[in-house]
Motif scaffolding. Structure first.
Motif, short mmCIF file in Angstrom:
data_model
loop_
_atom_site.label_atom_id
_atom_site.label_comp_id
_atom_site.label_asym_id
_atom_site.label_seq_id
_atom_site.Cartn_x
_atom_site.Cartn_y
_atom_site.Cartn_z
N GLN A 39 114.29 -2.26 -46.77
CA GLN A 39 114.32 -3.66 -47.14
C GLN A 39 115.75 -4.15 -47.22
N ALA A 40 116.04 -5.21 -46.49
CA ALA A 40 117.33 -5.86 -46.52
C ALA A 40 117.22 -7.15 -47.32
N PRO A 41 118.31 -7.61 -47.93
CA PRO A 41 118.26 -8.87 -48.67
C PRO A 41 117.75 -10.02 -47.81
N GLY A 42 116.80 -10.77 -48.34
CA GLY A 42 116.24 -11.88 -47.62
C GLY A 42 115.16 -11.52 -46.62
N LYS A 43 114.84 -10.23 -46.52
CA LYS A 43 113.82 -9.79 -45.59
C LYS A 43 112.69 -9.08 -46.33
N GLU A 44 111.55 -9.01 -45.67
CA GLU A 44 110.42 -8.30 -46.22
C GLU A 44 110.63 -6.79 -46.07
N ARG A 45 109.92 -6.03 -46.89
CA ARG A 45 109.97 -4.59 -46.74
C ARG A 45 109.25 -4.21 -45.45
#
Length: 125
Positions: A39-45
């Protein structure tokens, strides 16, 4: 009852490699599945890779096929993720997960019961 602890994250250059480890304690996962998500910031897992404890069947996200390899050491209750040819888009917190309910390498996070604390992977260009 089941605890998962990830390690091996860090900083790598594009094209480089990292090897993540997930140590499991408590309940065994024989006949069940373990996986890696990120999971990256601003993105879904998102799903990365999964493996069955018994049989070693694997599944990979299209974005990592040919670059990442998931494996497990049954005797040590440890799952690995070998990450080669890293890209900046691989930057994320990587989570190890285990399922006590499925015996196939599912990419659906809702089917996993146990989660590690995560390890940061950063890839620079």
């Amino acid at each position: 009852q089941v605890q998962l602890v990830e390690s091996g994250g860090g900083l790598a250059q594009a094209g480089g490699s990292l090897r993540l480890s997930c140590a499991a304690s408590g309940r065994t996962f024989s006949g069940y599945a373990m996986g890696w998500f990120r999971q990256a910031p601003g993105k879904e897992r998102e799903f990365v890779a999964a493996i069955t404890w018994s049989g070693g069947r694997t599944s990979y996200a299209d974005s990592v096929k040919g670059r990442f390899t998931i494996s497990r050491d049954n005797a040590k209750n440890t799952v690995f993720l070998q990450m080669n040819s890293l890209k900046p888009l691989d930057t994320a917190v990587y989570y190890c997960a285990g399922s006590s309910r499925i015996s196939y390498p599912s990419g659906s996070h809702s089917l996993y019961d146990y989660w590690g604390q995560g390890t940061q992977v950063t890839v620079s260009s």
